[in-house]
Every structure is written in structure tokens, then in C-alpha cells.
Design a protein around this motif. Structure first.
Motif, PDB file in Angstrom:
ATOM      1  N   CYS A   1       0.877  -1.109  -0.080  1.00 17.66           N
ATOM      2  CA  CYS A   1       0.004  -0.057   0.178  1.00 17.66           C
ATOM      3  C   CYS A   1       0.962   1.228   0.026  1.00 17.66           C
ATOM      4  CB  CYS A   1      -1.027  -0.144   1.355  1.00 17.66           C
ATOM      5  SG  CYS A   1      -1.709   1.459   1.371  1.00 17.66           S
ATOM      6  N   LEU A   2       0.490   2.206  -1.038  1.00 16.76           N
ATOM      7  CA  LEU A   2       1.366   3.529  -0.916  1.00 16.76           C
ATOM      8  C   LEU A   2       1.269   4.384   0.366  1.00 16.76           C
ATOM      9  CD1 LEU A   2       0.857   4.371  -4.637  1.00 16.76           C
ATOM     10  CD2 LEU A   2       2.804   3.060  -3.591  1.00 16.76           C
ATOM     11  N   TYR A   3       0.157   4.179   1.024  1.00 13.40           N
ATOM     12  CA  TYR A   3       0.154   4.849   2.089  1.00 13.40           C
ATOM     13  C   TYR A   3       0.543   4.424   3.422  1.00 13.40           C
ATOM     14  CZ  TYR A   3      -1.985   8.106   5.666  1.00 13.40           C
ATOM     15  OH  TYR A   3      -2.188   8.909   6.466  1.00 13.40           O
ATOM     16  N   CYS A   4      -0.127   3.309   4.085  1.00  9.33           N
ATOM     17  CA  CYS A   4       0.065   2.916   5.056  1.00  9.33           C
ATOM     18  C   CYS A   4       1.506   1.688   4.817  1.00  9.33           C
ATOM     19  CB  CYS A   4      -1.090   1.939   5.822  1.00  9.33           C
ATOM     20  SG  CYS A   4      -1.464   0.393   4.575  1.00  9.33           S
ATOM     21  N   GLU A   5       1.804   1.508   3.777  1.00  7.66           N
ATOM     22  CA  GLU A   5       2.896   0.436   3.325  1.00  7.66           C
ATOM     23  C   GLU A   5       2.882  -0.874   4.014  1.00  7.66           C
ATOM     24  OE1 GLU A   5       6.176   3.148   4.564  1.00  7.66           O
ATOM     25  OE2 GLU A   5       6.095   4.452   2.768  1.00  7.66           O
ATOM     26  N   LYS A   6       1.694  -1.370   4.126  1.00  2.22           N
ATOM     27  CA  LYS A   6       1.548  -2.709   4.478  1.00  2.22           C
ATOM     28  C   LYS A   6       1.415  -3.735   3.196  1.00  2.22           C
ATOM     29  CE  LYS A   6      -1.508  -1.937   8.482  1.00  2.22           C
ATOM     30  NZ  LYS A   6      -2.912  -2.046   9.127  1.00  2.22           N
ATOM     31  N   VAL A   7       1.935  -4.807   3.257  1.00  2.00           N
ATOM     32  CA  VAL A   7       2.082  -5.660   2.240  1.00  2.00           C
ATOM     33  C   VAL A   7       0.747  -6.531   2.156  1.00  2.00           C
ATOM     34  CG1 VAL A   7       3.475  -7.298   1.237  1.00  2.00           C
ATOM     35  CG2 VAL A   7       4.493  -5.460   2.151  1.00  2.00           C
ATOM     36  N   PHE A   8       0.073  -7.063   0.992  1.00  2.00           N
ATOM     37  CA  PHE A   8      -1.039  -7.673   1.124  1.00  2.00           C
ATOM     38  C   PHE A   8      -0.492  -9.015  -0.007  1.00  2.00           C
ATOM     39  CE2 PHE A   8      -2.340  -3.680   2.184  1.00  2.00           C
ATOM     40  CZ  PHE A   8      -3.360  -3.902   3.035  1.00  2.00           C
ATOM     41  N   ARG A   9      -1.680  -9.942   0.308  1.00  2.00           N
ATOM     42  CA  ARG A   9      -1.279 -11.161  -0.263  1.00  2.00           C
ATOM     43  C   ARG A   9      -1.299 -11.431  -1.901  1.00  2.00           C
ATOM     44  NH1 ARG A   9      -6.021 -11.888   2.316  1.00  2.00           N
ATOM     45  NH2 ARG A   9      -7.998 -12.346   0.957  1.00  2.00           N
ATOM     46  N   ASP A  10      -2.223 -10.602  -2.490  1.00  2.00           N
ATOM     47  CA  ASP A  10      -2.608 -10.415  -3.662  1.00  2.00           C
ATOM     48  C   ASP A  10      -3.047  -9.179  -4.271  1.00  2.00           C
ATOM     49  OD1 ASP A  10      -5.407 -10.054  -3.746  1.00  2.00           O
ATOM     50  OD2 ASP A  10      -5.352 -12.304  -2.959  1.00  2.00           O
ATOM     51  N   LYS A  11      -3.098  -8.785  -5.842  1.00  2.00           N
ATOM     52  CA  LYS A  11      -3.272  -7.485  -6.280  1.00  2.00           C
ATOM     53  C   LYS A  11      -4.668  -7.104  -5.896  1.00  2.00           C
ATOM     54  CE  LYS A  11      -2.398  -5.056 -10.411  1.00  2.00           C
ATOM     55  NZ  LYS A  11      -1.935  -5.080 -11.853  1.00  2.00           N
ATOM     56  N   ASN A  12      -5.655  -7.952  -6.104  1.00  2.00           N
ATOM     57  CA  ASN A  12      -6.967  -7.444  -5.821  1.00  2.00           C
ATOM     58  C   ASN A  12      -7.401  -7.021  -4.255  1.00  2.00           C
ATOM     59  OD1 ASN A  12      -7.883  -8.124  -8.348  1.00  2.00           O
ATOM     60  ND2 ASN A  12      -8.488 -10.058  -7.781  1.00  2.00           N
ATOM     61  N   THR A  13      -6.762  -7.882  -3.501  1.00  2.00           N
ATOM     62  CA  THR A  13      -6.818  -7.586  -1.892  1.00  2.00           C
ATOM     63  C   THR A  13      -6.246  -6.224  -1.542  1.00  2.00           C
ATOM     64  OG1 THR A  13      -6.402  -9.605  -1.264  1.00  2.00           O
ATOM     65  CG2 THR A  13      -6.327  -7.995   0.400  1.00  2.00           C
ATOM     66  N   LEU A  14      -4.907  -5.854  -2.360  1.00  2.00           N
ATOM     67  CA  LEU A  14      -4.447  -4.556  -2.273  1.00  2.00           C
ATOM     68  C   LEU A  14      -5.214  -3.506  -2.857  1.00  2.00           C
ATOM     69  CD1 LEU A  14      -1.872  -2.454  -1.512  1.00  2.00           C
ATOM     70  CD2 LEU A  14      -1.026  -3.490  -3.991  1.00  2.00           C
ATOM     71  N   LYS A  15      -5.784  -3.645  -3.922  1.00  2.00           N
ATOM     72  CA  LYS A  15      -6.763  -2.676  -4.554  1.00  2.00           C
ATOM     73  C   LYS A  15      -7.823  -2.236  -3.662  1.00  2.00           C
ATOM     74  CE  LYS A  15      -6.111  -3.153  -9.440  1.00  2.00           C
ATOM     75  NZ  LYS A  15      -6.247  -3.518 -10.752  1.00  2.00           N
ATOM     76  N   ASP A  16      -8.611  -3.297  -2.845  1.00  2.00           N
ATOM     77  CA  ASP A  16      -9.862  -3.109  -2.182  1.00  2.00           C
ATOM     78  C   ASP A  16      -9.284  -2.467  -1.016  1.00  2.00           C
ATOM     79  OD1 ASP A  16     -11.393  -4.500  -3.743  1.00  2.00           O
ATOM     80  OD2 ASP A  16     -11.232  -6.567  -3.070  1.00  2.00           O
ATOM     81  N   HIS A  17      -8.131  -2.532  -0.323  1.00  2.00           N
ATOM     82  CA  HIS A  17      -7.937  -2.026   0.771  1.00  2.00           C
ATOM     83  C   HIS A  17      -7.472  -0.334   0.489  1.00  2.00           C
ATOM     84  CE1 HIS A  17      -5.191  -0.689   4.101  1.00  2.00           C
ATOM     85  NE2 HIS A  17      -4.385  -0.127   3.235  1.00  2.00           N
ATOM     86  N   MET A  18      -6.837  -0.154  -0.524  1.00  2.00           N
ATOM     87  CA  MET A  18      -6.525   1.249  -0.933  1.00  2.00           C
ATOM     88  C   MET A  18      -8.020   2.032  -1.172  1.00  2.00           C
ATOM     89  SD  MET A  18      -3.001   0.907  -3.159  1.00  2.00           S
ATOM     90  CE  MET A  18      -2.832   2.561  -3.435  1.00  2.00           C
TER      91      MET A  18
END
Length: 453
Positions: free
Chosen positions: A209-226
Motif C-alpha cells: 500500500c502506498l499510504y500505510c505501506e502494509k504488504v498484501f497477499r494479492d493484487k485484488n486485496t491491495l486494490k480493495d484495501h486502498m
């Protein structure tokens, strides 16, 4: 004298000898510029060298092995040039002439005491050096920003929809802000845009994540989070982004963007968080800290440098017999013709060619000897040779001499008006402008020269 004259008839211009890459005048004698271009930084005292990225290891080495501490090193704009300067100075004079001595374990026996040397900006020379390096970096950053602002060869993909963008960087940045609510700032406030986008893309590729800089398991999860957390923005506290914002290299304006001043150690986040009401208290212009810096212009015929144009003109007159002020006065050269003449001479000397008889030489030294012996150096060729639009463009990108030229007060008014005033081209019809602009003639000529070359 090794020379070869072109055979057959009067000497002719060789327009095919075009300069295919930017040229730069030597910044200092003795080849120091080449040393500064190295990826390694030497120890101030010994032959140990470290990569520039290993700055901390070098500082640790100098503390442990040589007892030298550099104060506020994070505020030094150009670490390599800073170290090279003090390496040269410490070779000339003892370290105690520059550094404060700090004694540790002062109450212990003499053999257990240590003397450390502190190099800091309390020393006027160190302070001046830091300011000069900061000013140089600022100039370089502003020049880079200016190039990026007008660059039309930009090419990149959107990080969120993979749409391809070409032209100017602002097209992509505005698209991401408008379509994806991802705003990293106004395009004109950003520098080194390609690198900035690469850093951000790298984080997304690593599912971070560009803001909180946490790492996620896949691209879709990252998109939903952001999207859900509204984290589609950068972390303002991440110092990694500081170098991509011009404001980090500037001080907060005293007035409405008329004069900028350097301020060490202040980040873009800190500047933006200041209360703008402070600006209302200081609306009057303050020029008290304006300093005139040496021009360090380079001779037209050798690598001699001077800190004033008067000294440089005197050198060229005494050493080479070239009297620039006299030539300017006798020929009534206004500012624009002086620019063309300087660029013409620079180019001819670069090609080791006499600008009067067009004789070509194997070396610059042979050329200068010929021109001085024949007195060709004192005479200008026909105006048609050098009074051409192509010489409006600098032969050397960092030619400081061009910045010091000025119109003589006694120039003939009639001659001054011969070129006419500079009138901006009508931009109301950009398509027509592109077809009729005078730049087309220059571009066509340059392309033709390259094909022949």
C-alpha cells in the motif's frame, strides 16, 4: 605543425560536421570534474573509497580510523563534492586549522584520552561550501524541472488501469488524479518524474500500500484495501519521496513567488504546514542577502577561467590577441550578435578549425598556434559565416560567458534596430504555428546535416 588544408578552390564550410551530443566546458582545471563523476567517494585522509550509497560506512570509517566527525552531514547537498573539497584542503593545511578539537576522557590518564575533530559550518569556509553546493543542486533541480515541464517525449503507463500515455507528463498525472483519485501533486511541483513513478510502481508490484505501506497477499486485496481505506495516496511522512518535490529544495517564499531562498533541512511537508499568515507580516522586498557570485567564465581559446568578464577579456587580449570589447564596439555587435559570435567561435574551436581560413588541425594547440602566428585570431570572418540562426543555440550547455554579454551603450541605433524587436509568435492557431514557425527551418537543416554526416 600537423595540419591539412582541404584541396580545391577557396575554403568552404563543412556543415556536415554537426555536434551530435551536448557539450560542457570544463568546470575546473586539472581534471577534477572527472574525479567527481566517479561513483566512489574517497576518505578525506587515506586511500579508502566507498560507493556513494555507502555514505554511512565512509563516515564510520573516518570516525573510527581518523577521529573525524562531520556535523549535520545529512544537510550537505552534494556529499561527494563536499568530501573532495576537504580532502584537497586537508592535504594543504593541518586538520586543526579547520576543525574544532574535542577531547574525550579528559579526566583519565593521558594515554587513555582521545582527540576527535569536528568539521561543521561554524567554520566560514565550511558554511560557504555548503551554501554553494546547495545553490548548485537547486540550479540543477530547477533546470531538470524545466526540461520535464516542456518535454513532449514522455511515455508511461497508468499504474491503475494500464492505459498508455505519451506527450507530456501532466497528461498522465492529471489522468490519475481525475480518474483514480490518486493525486501526488501538481506536475509543475514535481521533479525526476520518471524515477518517482518507478518507485511507486515498484511498491505496487510488491503488493505494498502506498499510504500505510502494509504488504498484501494479492493484487485484488491491495486494490480493495486502498479503495475502501482511502489509501490511494502517498505517505507524506516517508522521506523517500522528498527528492521528487521541488519545494524541498526551496525556502518558503517571502513574497508571491518572486524571490526564493535556500533553507537547509526543511521538508516539503514542513513547509506546507507552516501558517501562511506569516507571509502577511513581511510584504516588503528584502534584497539585503543578495550576493553576486563569481561567473567563472571560460576563455574562447583555452581552458583558462576567470571570475569576472573583465579579467577574462584581459586574458584573451594578452594571451591570444583577441580583443572582444574592441571587436564588439567596431562591429556594433548587439547582444544577439554577440551570442551568435561566441557560439560560432566555440564551435569552430571545438572542430579544431580556423574560423578565418578554415584550415583544419589535428589538435586544439596546433590550431591556436596557427591563429596567433597568422593573426587570424584577431579578425572576424564575413558576417554571413557566423550571423546565422543556428548560433543562437549554445555550443556548450554551461557556457557562463553567454550570461555576461550585454549591449554596449554606444552601439549605433540604426544597427541595433536592424534585427528588429523580438515578437512572440501567435499561438492562437497551434497547427498553423507548427507549420510556419522559423524553428522548422533549423530542424530541417539539422536533420539534413545529420543525414549527410
Amino acid at each position: 605543425m600537423a595540419a591539412s588544408r582541404r584541396a580545391g578552390g577557396p575554403p568552404a564550410r563543412r556543415d556536415t560536421e554537426c555536434i551530435l551530443e551536448p557539450l560542457s566546458l570544463p568546470e575546473s582545471p586539472g581534471g577534477v570534474a572527472a574525479v567527481e563523476g566517479s561513483p566512489y567517494v574517497p576518505c578525506i585522509f587515506c586511500k579508502e573509497c566507498y560507493l556513494l550509497a555507502e555514505q554511512k560506512q565512509l563516515l564510520k570509517h573516518m570516525i573510527i580510523e581518523h577521529k573525524l566527525v562531520i556535523a549535520d552531514v545529512k544537510l550537505v547537498a552534494d556529499f561527494r563534492r563536499y568530501i573532495l573539497h576537504w580532502k584537497r584542503r586537508f592535504a594543504e593545511q593541518p586538520v586543526t586549522d579547520f576543525c574544532s578539537v574535542i577531547r574525550t576522557n579528559s579526566e583519565a590518564p593521558l594515554e587513555e584520552q582521545d582527540n576527535y575533530f569536528l568539521l561543521c559550518d561554524v567554520l566560514p569556509e565550511d558554511r560557504l561550501l555548503r551554501e554553494q553546493l546547495q545553490q548548485k543542486r537547486l540550479r540543477e533541480v530547477l533546470e531538470q524541472q524545466q526540461r520535464e515541464r516542456y518535454d513532449t517525449s514522455f511515455h508511461s503507463m497508468c499504474m491503475f488501469c494500464d492505459q498508455e500515455f505519451t506527450g507530456n507528463r501532466s497528461v498522465l498525472l492529471n489522468h490519475m488524479a481525475r480518474e483514480h483519485a490518486f493525486n501526488i501533486g501538481l506536475p509543475d511541483n514535481i521533479v525526476n518524474c520518471y524515477e518517482f513513478l518507478a518507485v511507486l510502481q515498484g511498491k505496487l508490484d510488491n503488493l505494498q500500500c502506498l499510504y500505510c505501506e502494509k504488504v498484501f497477499r494479492d493484487k485484488n486485496t491491495l486494490k480493495d484495501h486502498m479503495r475502501k481505506k482511502q489509501h490511494r495516496r502517498i505517505n507524506a511522512k516517508n522521506k523517500e519521496y522528498d527528492k521528487f518535490y521541488v519545494i524541498n529544495y526551496l525556502k518558503h517564499h517571502k513574497e508571491t513567488a518572486t524571490v526564493t531562498k535556500l533553507e537547509f533541512g526543511k521538508s516539503w511537508e514542513e513547509v506546507q504546514s507552516e501558517d501562511d499568515r506569516e507571509l502577511l507580516d513581511n510584504l516588503e522586498e528584502d534584497w539585503s542577502d543578495w550576493e553576486e557570485h563569481p561567473v567563472c567564465a571560460v576563455c574562447l581559446f583555452c581552458e583558462q577561467q576567470a571570475d569576472t568578464t573583465e579579467k577574462l577579456y584581459l586574458h584573451m587580449q594578452k594571451s591570444h590577441g583577441f580583443d572582444f570589447p574592441k571587436i564588439k564596439s567596431e562591429h556594433g555587435l548587439n547582444f544577439y550578435r554577440q551570442v551568435k559570435l561566441v557560439n560560432f567561435i566555440r564551435r569552430e574551436i571545438h572542430h579544431c578549425r580556423c574560423y578565418n581560413c578554415q584550415e583544419k588541425f589535428q589538435s586544439k594547440e596546433g590550431l591556436i598556434s596557427h591563429m596567433e602566428e597568422t593573426k587570424h585570431i584577431r579578425l572576424l570572418p564575413a558576417r554571413s559565416m557566423w550571423d546565422q540562426p543556428q548560433y543562437y543555440f549554445p555550443t556548450y550547455e554551461n557556457d557562463t560567458l553567454l550570461c555576461t554579454l550585454s549591449d554596449s551603450e554606444d552601439l549605433i541605433t540604426e544597427d541595433q534596430s536592424e534585427d528588429g524587436p523580438v515578437v512572440s509568435e501567435d499561438i492562437s492557431n497551434l497547427k498553423a504555428l507548427k507549420q510556419s514557425s522559423v524553428l522548422n527551418q533549423l530542424l530541417y537543416k539539422e536533420e539534413k546535416n545529420r543525414e549527410e554526416f
